[in-house]
Design a protein around this motif. Structure first.
Motif, PDB file in Angstrom:
ATOM      1  N   PRO A 146      81.224  56.761  53.789  1.00 45.55           N
ATOM      2  CA  PRO A 146      79.892  57.365  53.899  1.00 45.55           C
ATOM      3  C   PRO A 146      78.814  56.644  53.088  1.00 45.55           C
ATOM      4  CG  PRO A 146      81.550  59.066  53.636  1.00 45.55           C
ATOM      5  CD  PRO A 146      82.245  57.758  53.429  1.00 45.55           C
ATOM      6  N   ARG A 147      79.153  56.191  51.893  1.00 41.48           N
ATOM      7  CA  ARG A 147      78.142  55.552  51.052  1.00 41.48           C
ATOM      8  C   ARG A 147      77.607  54.274  51.716  1.00 41.48           C
ATOM      9  NH1 ARG A 147      82.745  53.821  46.775  1.00 41.48           N
ATOM     10  NH2 ARG A 147      83.407  51.865  47.749  1.00 41.48           N
ATOM     11  N   ASP A 148      78.456  53.589  52.498  1.00 42.15           N
ATOM     12  CA  ASP A 148      78.013  52.372  53.177  1.00 42.15           C
ATOM     13  C   ASP A 148      77.076  52.692  54.339  1.00 42.15           C
ATOM     14  OD1 ASP A 148      79.469  50.784  51.450  1.00 42.15           O
ATOM     15  OD2 ASP A 148      81.219  50.674  52.766  1.00 42.15           O
ATOM     16  N   ALA A 149      77.251  53.851  54.966  1.00 42.23           N
ATOM     17  CA  ALA A 149      76.382  54.243  56.079  1.00 42.23           C
ATOM     18  C   ALA A 149      74.935  54.339  55.615  1.00 42.23           C
ATOM     19  CB  ALA A 149      76.848  55.565  56.669  1.00 42.23           C
ATOM     20  N   HIS A 150      74.725  54.922  54.448  1.00 44.83           N
ATOM     21  CA  HIS A 150      73.363  55.031  53.910  1.00 44.83           C
ATOM     22  C   HIS A 150      72.747  53.647  53.733  1.00 44.83           C
ATOM     23  CE1 HIS A 150      70.002  55.863  51.253  1.00 44.83           C
ATOM     24  NE2 HIS A 150      70.559  55.122  50.303  1.00 44.83           N
ATOM     25  N   ALA A 151      73.495  52.716  53.176  1.00 44.63           N
ATOM     26  CA  ALA A 151      72.968  51.369  52.943  1.00 44.63           C
ATOM     27  C   ALA A 151      72.640  50.671  54.258  1.00 44.63           C
ATOM     28  CB  ALA A 151      73.979  50.547  52.137  1.00 44.63           C
ATOM     29  N   ILE A 152      73.497  50.828  55.252  1.00 41.08           N
ATOM     30  CA  ILE A 152      73.267  50.199  56.560  1.00 41.08           C
ATOM     31  C   ILE A 152      72.003  50.750  57.200  1.00 41.08           C
ATOM     32  CG2 ILE A 152      74.160  50.044  58.920  1.00 41.08           C
ATOM     33  CD1 ILE A 152      76.985  49.875  57.663  1.00 41.08           C
ATOM     34  N   GLY A 209      83.037  61.244  41.789  1.00 43.11           N
ATOM     35  CA  GLY A 209      82.241  60.341  40.969  1.00 43.11           C
ATOM     36  C   GLY A 209      81.067  59.776  41.744  1.00 43.11           C
ATOM     37  N   LEU A 210      80.043  59.348  41.033  1.00 42.88           N
ATOM     38  CA  LEU A 210      78.828  58.850  41.688  1.00 42.88           C
ATOM     39  C   LEU A 210      79.086  57.601  42.521  1.00 42.88           C
ATOM     40  CD1 LEU A 210      76.217  59.423  38.818  1.00 42.88           C
ATOM     41  CD2 LEU A 210      76.615  60.822  40.859  1.00 42.88           C
ATOM     42  N   ASN A 211      80.136  56.857  42.207  1.00 44.32           N
ATOM     43  CA  ASN A 211      80.466  55.664  42.987  1.00 44.32           C
ATOM     44  C   ASN A 211      81.570  55.907  44.009  1.00 44.32           C
ATOM     45  OD1 ASN A 211      78.597  53.942  41.655  1.00 44.32           O
ATOM     46  ND2 ASN A 211      80.008  53.751  39.922  1.00 44.32           N
ATOM     47  N   SER A 212      81.945  57.157  44.177  1.00 46.10           N
ATOM     48  CA  SER A 212      82.992  57.506  45.143  1.00 46.10           C
ATOM     49  C   SER A 212      82.420  57.517  46.552  1.00 46.10           C
ATOM     50  CB  SER A 212      83.564  58.880  44.802  1.00 46.10           C
ATOM     51  OG  SER A 212      82.597  59.898  45.059  1.00 46.10           O
ATOM     52  N   PRO A 213      83.272  57.606  47.578  1.00 46.21           N
ATOM     53  CA  PRO A 213      82.771  57.619  48.963  1.00 46.21           C
ATOM     54  C   PRO A 213      81.724  58.680  49.227  1.00 46.21           C
ATOM     55  CG  PRO A 213      85.139  57.283  48.963  1.00 46.21           C
ATOM     56  CD  PRO A 213      84.746  57.564  47.543  1.00 46.21           C
ATOM     57  N   MET A 214      81.844  59.873  48.608  1.00 46.19           N
ATOM     58  CA  MET A 214      80.874  60.950  48.827  1.00 46.19           C
ATOM     59  C   MET A 214      79.672  60.850  47.891  1.00 46.19           C
ATOM     60  SD  MET A 214      82.068  62.568  51.376  1.00 46.19           S
ATOM     61  CE  MET A 214      83.639  62.543  52.262  1.00 46.19           C
ATOM     62  N   GLY A 215      79.791  60.030  46.845  1.00 38.52           N
ATOM     63  CA  GLY A 215      78.658  59.805  45.948  1.00 38.52           C
ATOM     64  C   GLY A 215      78.283  60.990  45.088  1.00 38.52           C
ATOM     65  N   ILE A 244      66.651  66.266  52.091  1.00 39.16           N
ATOM     66  CA  ILE A 244      67.019  67.066  50.923  1.00 39.16           C
ATOM     67  C   ILE A 244      67.966  66.318  49.991  1.00 39.16           C
ATOM     68  CG2 ILE A 244      68.922  68.219  52.124  1.00 39.16           C
ATOM     69  CD1 ILE A 244      68.253  70.741  50.523  1.00 39.16           C
ATOM     70  N   THR A 245      68.793  65.408  50.523  1.00 39.84           N
ATOM     71  CA  THR A 245      69.674  64.596  49.684  1.00 39.84           C
ATOM     72  C   THR A 245      69.013  63.244  49.443  1.00 39.84           C
ATOM     73  OG1 THR A 245      70.921  63.447  51.427  1.00 39.84           O
ATOM     74  CG2 THR A 245      71.609  65.697  50.889  1.00 39.84           C
ATOM     75  N   ASP A 246      69.736  62.351  48.804  1.00 38.17           N
ATOM     76  CA  ASP A 246      69.189  61.011  48.557  1.00 38.17           C
ATOM     77  C   ASP A 246      69.805  59.959  49.480  1.00 38.17           C
ATOM     78  OD1 ASP A 246      71.682  61.207  47.371  1.00 38.17           O
ATOM     79  OD2 ASP A 246      71.147  60.070  45.573  1.00 38.17           O
ATOM     80  N   TRP A 247      70.497  60.402  50.518  1.00 40.05           N
ATOM     81  CA  TRP A 247      71.102  59.472  51.467  1.00 40.05           C
ATOM     82  C   TRP A 247      70.560  59.679  52.877  1.00 40.05           C
ATOM     83  CZ3 TRP A 247      77.152  59.302  50.482  1.00 40.05           C
ATOM     84  CH2 TRP A 247      77.407  58.460  49.390  1.00 40.05           C
ATOM     85  N   LEU A 248      70.378  58.578  53.577  1.00 43.36           N
ATOM     86  CA  LEU A 248      70.090  58.594  55.007  1.00 43.36           C
ATOM     87  C   LEU A 248      71.400  58.686  55.788  1.00 43.36           C
ATOM     88  CD1 LEU A 248      67.492  55.665  55.185  1.00 43.36           C
ATOM     89  CD2 LEU A 248      66.974  58.097  55.427  1.00 43.36           C
ATOM     90  N   GLY A 249      71.375  59.378  56.909  1.00 44.38           N
ATOM     91  CA  GLY A 249      72.532  59.338  57.796  1.00 44.38           C
ATOM     92  C   GLY A 249      73.149  60.669  58.146  1.00 44.38           C
ATOM     93  N   GLY A 250      72.916  61.713  57.347  1.00 42.64           N
ATOM     94  CA  GLY A 250      73.421  63.029  57.720  1.00 42.64           C
ATOM     95  C   GLY A 250      74.922  63.031  57.954  1.00 42.64           C
TER      96      GLY A 250
END
Length: 684
Positions: free
Chosen positions: A141-147, A443-449, A81-87
């Motif tokens: 959190p934003r790095d978890a999605h990338a990993i 913000g979109l570049n913040s830890p929560m995105g 439902i979101t645009d990030w992997l990792g929950g």
């Protein structure tokens, strides 16, 4: 040795299975779902997508399912439902790994979870860039999605599988065969902002969720309708598998298979339950996390217009926790400079320094804990029926939007309380001090995105939980219960005085280990039987987990933030330490539908057991099992239920599956697991 193995298997069949036949307590109305026809679509689907494994939910369980499916060479479709992997570690913001010391020290985890930990370490040059004290790994959190994105790409390449990733996508409808046994297709809606509209993650979930489940385009979103279909396979077994790895058990609700929600009725299997009846309106609390940064200068702090409504709830909770620096560093996810050693309430930590970023997830803070039919978040089956969500085309996610909105307000109010509040609902006046040298990070570049600064999705501690198929010893449907994992000493007089005599005897027999038969036959008095000192051993174990039974109970009155409100009495009785435990395959197989598997928090656990079966490494292990089971079933043209339908007799194909899991580095049991091993004191 062969003779001893036969004896051990026989004893496992009798004791590890829960010796006494049980009728699991559940709502009979849930046991007879009707086949579901797909709704008439507003237009022809824009795209048809073929899968061997359709994974619904991109959290850790869903990613792990996809990871193992790709390594096995399968075509995997993954929706989120979101645009990030990792929950938990990304879109829900709880990027602090919940682990137990012994398991962590031995690095006894699924191969994918170990790889995740290794990549976190490589990303930052250390496993704990936040220098938090709740975990040995707190990160952004934003790095978890990338990993995780990179991990799936590498698995796709290594296993020669194919990943089809669908972010911003929800399942809207299912086409189930006339006999009710097979999901033939699934209809999904993917959303993207139209040209000129605000970008994704501008709006909170409460503002966008209903739009996400609507077929019609809107000012916020343009919709793409997708139809997921099976990729052909040989044999008479199901052609594909759907895995519900969603955060709330969406697919099991939409498919209308039997499930539980909230509190289970007190029984000898769940003797610490807080109620004599089922209560679907009291699951654990959920949390919108957020990030805050330590600053050099005091920051302007604007009081939210709704703050005074929620302020009566907030508290440090305990005197030994009533210290801002302690709370800030609890889940600090970024620390560029190591602070000075500090200590409060017996806890050692390093003091906050300029630029530190903390993620907040606090029980008497941004936890939101509704517990009544007027404000519960996850709709019960009865509520889904009354709101039309079980009608063809009526599914809207199964959540109460108003409760999402109030939880968002509660979280924003908690930030203001942390930095500007001077009250404490439990500890009184003079405890809470202002801390203005902090800012809310958004913000979109913040830890929560997100533009609004809250997590993209709330951290869910509990979901709808399937009732497994009738099994030897559990004729009402298989489940994993409190007594299967708890270290609790049931010699406590509470149990002998509270439970009916027959229930107490059955409890003591069920936890008596090798003395169970003697208790049943009356040769050993219930209060004299030795308590087994291990978890239940499941012959169909396909994964592992270990964590304490950790409760964030619902509140008694509505709304949760009402002044003077209290937690549901007795809910914390079930809390405490647990033995290392297993994931039974039967807990992942729902009733009725043969090509649906369940991972994550929706497996067949009780309310109390679910409080331990919810953390990061368990979610990964259950997902690894789901991906492996689905691939194994396709390859061998066998449905998963056929792997366990003859238990307690030996199942050769089940044993082959377990060997495959173990060979792939996905443990199904902890070291030295045996009914003869009663020495688990060192596993903490």
């Amino acid at each position: 040795m062969k003779h001893r193995h036969k004896v051990a298997y026989s004893l496992i069949s009798l004791i590890g299975f829960n010796l006494i036949s049980t009728l699991a307590a559940f709502d009979p109305a849930m046991a007879a779902p009707t086949p579901k026809a797909i709704a008439t679509l507003p237009r022809t689907p824009d795209k048809s997508v073929n899968c061997e494994i359709l994974v619904v939910g991109g959290g850790l369980s869903g990613v792990a399912t996809a990871y193992e499916g790709l390594l096995a060479g399968r075509t995997v479709c993954l929706t989120e439902i979101t645009d990030w992997l990792g929950g938990q570690i990304s879109s829900q913001g709880t990027s602090a790994l919940d682990e137990r010391p012994t398991q962590r020290a031995l690095k006894f985890y699924s191969r994918g979870y170990l790889e995740l930990r290794n990549r976190i370490g490589r990303k930052y040059g250390k496993l704990n860039p936040g220098d938090c004290w709740v975990s040995e790994s707190c990160f952004l959190p934003r790095d978890a999605h990338a990993i995780l994105t990179d991990m799936l790409k590498d698995a796709e390449k290594q296993g020669k599988g194919k990943l089809q990733w669908f972010p911003n996508t929800v399942i809207k409808d299912l086409e189930i065969a006339a006999d009710g046994k097979i999901i033939n297709s699934a209809i999904a809606i993917q959303h993207q902002p139209p040209k000129g509209a605000p970008p994704l993650n501008t709006f909170t979930l409460s503002q966008s969720i209903e739009d996400s489940y609507s077929y019609e385009n809107s000012s916020r979103f343009t919709k793409t309708i997708l139809r997921f279909l099976p990729k052909e396979a040989k044999g008479d077994a199901p052609k594909w598998y759907v895995v519900d790895a969603s955060e709330t058990g969406e697919i099991i609700a939409l498919a209308d298979v039997p499930y539980r929600l909230g509190i289970d009725a007190r029984s000898y299997l769940e003797p610490s339950a807080s109620s004599t009846n089922n209560d679907p309106y009291c699951p654990q609390g959920f949390t919108y996390t957020f990030a805050m940064e330590a600053t050099k200068e005091p920051q302007p702090q604007a009081m939210p217009p709704f703050y005074l409504q929620y302020a009566p709830y907030f508290s440090y909770e305990l005197t030994r926790l009533a210290n801002f620096d302690l709370v800030f560093t609890y889940r600090r996810i970024w620390s560029p400079t190591k602070g000075k050693p500090a200590k409060f309430g017996g806890v050692s930590f390093t003091a906050p320094t300029l630029g530190d970023i903390s993620m907040q997830n606090w029980t008497w803070g941004n936890d939101y804990r509704p517990g009544t039919a007027q404000d519960n978040l996850i709709y019960s089956r009865q509520q889904l029926q009354s709101t039309g969500q079980l009608n063809p085309g009526g599914w809207m996610g199964g959540l109460r939007t108003e409760t999402l909105r109030k939880a968002e307000e509660n979280a924003l109010s908690f930030y203001y309380w942390l930095v500007a509040g001077t009250t404490d609902s439990k500890l009184g006046e003079g405890v809470k001090q202002q801390q203005s040298n902090n800012r809310f990070v958004s913000g979109l570049n913040s830890p929560m995105g997100t533009v609004h600064g809250l997590s993209k999705y709330p951290y869910m501690r509990e979901a709808r939980r399937i009732i497994g198929r009738p099994s030897w010893g559990q004729s009402g449907g298989f489940g994993i219960w409190e007594i299967d994992i708890s270290r609790r000493d049931y010699n406590d007089q509470y149990y002998s005085k509270t439970l009916p005599e027959d229930m107490y005897r059955r409890l003591r027999a069920a936890v008596a280990g090798l003395e169970a038969i003697s208790v049943i036959e009356g040769k050993v008095p219930p209060d004299k039987a030795m308590r087994r000192t291990r978890s239940t051993i499941f012959p169909d174990a396909v994964g592992i987990g270990h964590y304490a039974i950790d409760f964030h109970p619902c509140m008694v009155n509505s709304p949760p933030e009402a002044p003077g409100n209290t937690e549901r009495p007795g809910e914390r009785r079930g809390a405490g330490q647990a033995y290392p435990f297993q994931i039974a395959l039967r807990a992942m197989i729902p009733q009725k539908i043969d090509n649906l598997l369940v991972g994550g928090k929706s497996i067949a656990t009780s309310h109390i057991a679910a409080a331990a079966y919810r953390v990061h490494s368990f979610e990964w292990s259950s997902g690894a099992a789901a991906g492996t089971v689905a691939s194994f079933a396709i390859k061998n043209a066998i449905a998963p239920y056929q792997l366990v339908d003859d238990l307690p007799k030996q199942e050769p194909q089940l044993e082959a599956l377990k060997r495959l899991l173990q060979q792939n580095g996905n443990p199904t049991a902890f070291p030295d697991t045996s009914i003869f091993n009663e020495n688990w004191d060192n596993w903490r």
